[in-house]
Design an enzyme around this catalytic site. Structure first.
Site, PDB file in Angstrom:
ATOM      1  N   ARG A 118       4.338  15.208  -0.957  1.00  0.00           N
ATOM      2  CA  ARG A 118       3.128  14.547  -1.638  1.00  0.00           C
ATOM      3  C   ARG A 118       2.305  13.969  -0.610  1.00  0.00           C
ATOM      4  O   ARG A 118       2.518  13.632   0.625  1.00  0.00           O
ATOM      5  CB  ARG A 118       3.582  13.496  -2.736  1.00  0.00           C
ATOM      6  CG  ARG A 118       4.639  12.751  -2.356  1.00  0.00           C
ATOM      7  CD  ARG A 118       4.620  11.473  -2.894  1.00  0.00           C
ATOM      8  NE  ARG A 118       3.621  10.604  -2.482  1.00  0.00           N
ATOM      9  CZ  ARG A 118       3.312   9.868  -1.345  1.00  0.00           C
ATOM     10  NH1 ARG A 118       4.326  10.071  -0.424  1.00  0.00           N
ATOM     11  NH2 ARG A 118       2.073   9.304  -1.097  1.00  0.00           N
ATOM     12  N   GLY A 119       1.214  13.356  -1.079  1.00  0.00           N
ATOM     13  CA  GLY A 119       0.276  12.614  -0.047  1.00  0.00           C
ATOM     14  C   GLY A 119      -0.846  13.706   0.516  1.00  0.00           C
ATOM     15  O   GLY A 119      -0.408  14.982   1.077  1.00  0.00           O
ATOM     16  N   ALA A 120      -2.168  13.316   0.288  1.00  0.00           N
ATOM     17  CA  ALA A 120      -3.263  14.428   0.592  1.00  0.00           C
ATOM     18  C   ALA A 120      -3.066  15.160   1.802  1.00  0.00           C
ATOM     19  O   ALA A 120      -3.090  16.439   1.964  1.00  0.00           O
ATOM     20  CB  ALA A 120      -4.517  13.622   0.504  1.00  0.00           C
TER      21      ALA A 120
ATOM     22  N   ARG B 161      -2.042  21.138  -6.978  1.00  0.00           N
ATOM     23  CA  ARG B 161      -2.704  19.690  -7.391  1.00  0.00           C
ATOM     24  C   ARG B 161      -4.238  19.784  -7.290  1.00  0.00           C
ATOM     25  O   ARG B 161      -4.543  19.943  -6.038  1.00  0.00           O
ATOM     26  CB  ARG B 161      -1.998  18.699  -6.809  1.00  0.00           C
ATOM     27  CG  ARG B 161      -0.248  18.425  -7.239  1.00  0.00           C
ATOM     28  CD  ARG B 161       0.166  17.394  -6.455  1.00  0.00           C
ATOM     29  NE  ARG B 161      -0.116  16.151  -7.240  1.00  0.00           N
ATOM     30  CZ  ARG B 161       0.155  14.876  -6.771  1.00  0.00           C
ATOM     31  NH1 ARG B 161       0.526  14.938  -5.541  1.00  0.00           N
ATOM     32  NH2 ARG B 161      -0.279  13.949  -7.353  1.00  0.00           N
TER      33      ARG B 161
ATOM     34  N   ASP C  10      -7.580  10.570  -1.740  1.00  0.00           N
ATOM     35  CA  ASP C  10      -7.119  11.913  -2.020  1.00  0.00           C
ATOM     36  C   ASP C  10      -8.459  12.854  -2.057  1.00  0.00           C
ATOM     37  O   ASP C  10      -8.277  13.885  -1.735  1.00  0.00           O
ATOM     38  CB  ASP C  10      -6.551  11.907  -3.247  1.00  0.00           C
ATOM     39  CG  ASP C  10      -5.116  11.329  -3.367  1.00  0.00           C
ATOM     40  OD1 ASP C  10      -4.892  10.138  -3.429  1.00  0.00           O
ATOM     41  OD2 ASP C  10      -3.930  12.136  -2.957  1.00  0.00           O
TER      42      ASP C  10
ATOM     43  N   ASN D 199      -8.204   7.891  -5.537  1.00  0.00           N
ATOM     44  CA  ASN D 199      -7.024   7.619  -4.894  1.00  0.00           C
ATOM     45  C   ASN D 199      -5.976   7.360  -6.319  1.00  0.00           C
ATOM     46  O   ASN D 199      -6.441   7.258  -7.208  1.00  0.00           O
ATOM     47  CB  ASN D 199      -6.997   6.144  -4.148  1.00  0.00           C
ATOM     48  CG  ASN D 199      -5.962   6.151  -3.151  1.00  0.00           C
ATOM     49  OD1 ASN D 199      -5.475   7.075  -2.508  1.00  0.00           O
ATOM     50  ND2 ASN D 199      -5.191   4.776  -3.182  1.00  0.00           N
TER      51      ASN D 199
HETATM   52  C1  LIG Z   1      -2.279   9.517   2.860  1.00  0.00           C
HETATM   53  S1  LIG Z   1      -2.678  10.228   1.454  1.00  0.00           S
HETATM   54  C2  LIG Z   1      -1.798   9.472   0.337  1.00  0.00           C
HETATM   55  C3  LIG Z   1      -2.438   9.376  -1.017  1.00  0.00           C
HETATM   56  O1  LIG Z   1      -1.949  10.439  -1.861  1.00  0.00           O
HETATM   57  C4  LIG Z   1      -0.928   9.828  -3.003  1.00  0.00           C
HETATM   58  O2  LIG Z   1      -1.049  10.431  -4.171  1.00  0.00           O
HETATM   59  P1  LIG Z   1       0.308  11.261  -4.552  1.00  0.00           P
HETATM   60  O3  LIG Z   1       1.518  10.292  -4.128  1.00  0.00           O
HETATM   61  O4  LIG Z   1       0.234  11.704  -6.105  1.00  0.00           O
HETATM   62  O5  LIG Z   1       0.187  12.498  -3.550  1.00  0.00           O
HETATM   63  C5  LIG Z   1      -1.702   8.420  -3.183  1.00  0.00           C
HETATM   64  O6  LIG Z   1      -3.061   8.774  -3.713  1.00  0.00           O
HETATM   65  C6  LIG Z   1      -2.268   8.152  -1.653  1.00  0.00           C
HETATM   66  O7  LIG Z   1      -3.221   7.081  -1.433  1.00  0.00           O
END
Ligand SMILES: CSC[C@H]1O[C@H](OP(=O)(O)O)[C@H](O)[C@@H]1O
Length: 346
Positions: free
Chosen positions: A48-50, A89, A235, A245
């Site tokens: 996860r994480g963009a 996603r 994101d 975000n």
């Molecule tokens: C460095 S981007 C991380 C960004 O992604 C996270 O979302 P998710 O955990 O659902 O992938 C979150 O919005 C973070 O700021």
């Protein structure tokens, strides 16, 4: 902390992912050898994480090409697998952009696809370093404190969410490296607790002082003068600086605006979507109700048998007018002062 083990790495024949659903209790890796397993890992937030899902998506195109060759897929079946991966996603623009970059190299063969995925990884690593330095420099000038800083962050934006040291957490790591972090207030980030589970884990590995707090405490922490700045990730960022975000970010930005506390977004330019004018057009991922209700045993059943429902948007959108500084590897834009990505980063 060395950001090894990397959240996403290519082993030569498979994609190796840290299984982020198992942290902080267990550090284990997933060996992903086919596209559907990767799509499942992305949807489950095992990765996860963009920027991390962008890199994983690019290597996922290589998995699809290798699978197509192994199983004699038609071009149409390969294109369908790539399309499903791209759509796993909807909010983080990095996934679509990186899958497109890798898919554009398919006609040149597997090695070219892998080379593009490697380039994406290298670029994110370098971008993390550049924004960490630029963000720390800007913040220190803005806060002009003659003491270490107290910062607030939301969700996880570290090595687990990127190919490098992180975006917002990269800025925090840089400040810590300069001896200029007093403490980090870490929003737990319900419902999946990326803050309490992942950010706290990353900070603990490096001895960076932090306090986990309920998301509901964030506004009072800001308005109560307990932090010098808030630093979050992104994101998807549109031309006018509106930023999607993790849900809960908007509330922090509103509290910062009310309290006159700098609100910083840290993200690589790969997260900027110059094809979209404003945040109103950003697709917001709606996730399963069970993620919200699990904590209370799945919800309440009324006497007539109806059950509690849940509203579970994975992201919210912060208007650019609330963003004091947007930092990327291309420098810092003071968005709320009118410096917009569409004007400066086209
Ligand atoms: C460095 S981007 C991380 C960004 O992604 C996270 O979302 P998710 O955990 O659902 O992938 C979150 O919005 C973070 O700021």
């Amino acid at each position: 902390m060395s950001h090894e083990p990397r959240a996403v790495s290519w082993t030569g024949t498979a994609l190796s992912l840290i299984d982020q659903t198992a942290l902080p209790q267990t550090l284990r890796r997933l060996d992903i050898r086919d596209v559907d397993a990767l799509i499942d890992a992305i949807v489950r937030l095992a990765v996860r994480g963009a920027p991390a899902i962008g890199a994983a998506g690019a290597y996922g195109v290589a998995l699809a090409v290798a699978q197509a060759r192994r199983e004699n897929w038609t071009d149409g079946r390969l294109a369908d697998a790539v399309a499903r991966l791209r759509a796993a996603r909807p909010t983080a623009v990095n996934l679509a952009v990186c899958v497109d970059r890798a898919a554009g190299r398919i006609p040149e063969g597997l090695d070219a696809v892998l080379a593009e995925a490697d380039a994406i990884t290298r670029q994110d690593l370098a971008a993390n370093r550049a924004m960490a330095e630029a963000g720390a420099d800007w913040l220190l000038k803005r806060v002009a404190a003659d003491r270490p800083l107290r910062v607030l962050t939301h969700c996880n934006t570290g090595a687990l969410a990127t190919a490098g040291i992180g975006t917002a957490l990269g800025v925090i790591r840089e400040l810590h490296g300069r001896g200029l972090i007093e403490t980090v207030y870490v929003d737990e980030t319900r419902p999946l607790l990326q803050g309490a589970r992942l950010t706290a884990w990353e900070l603990a590995q490096e001895g960076i002082a932090h306090k986990v707090q309920a998301d509901a405490a964030a506004a009072a922490t800001v308005v109560g003068g307990l932090v010098d700045a808030a630093i979050v990730g992104a994101d998807r960022i549109t031309r006018n600086g509106d930023t999607a975000n993790k849900t809960g970010t908007l509330g922090i930005a509103l509290a910062c605006a009310h309290a006159g506390v700098p609100f910083m977004v840290a993200a690589p330019v790969s997260t900027v979507d110059l094809t979209t004018a404003t945040g109103a057009s950003i697709p917001i991922e709606q996730r399963g109700e069970e993620e919200v209700l699990n904590l209370i045993g799945g919800g309440i059943t009324a006497p007539d048998g109806t059950r509690t429902r849940a509203h579970n948007p994975a992201f919210d959108v912060t208007p650019g007018t609330l963003i004091t500084a947007l930092v990327s590897e291309r420098g810092v834009l003071e968005v709320s002062s009118g410096q917009l990505p569409g004007d400066h980063w086209s």
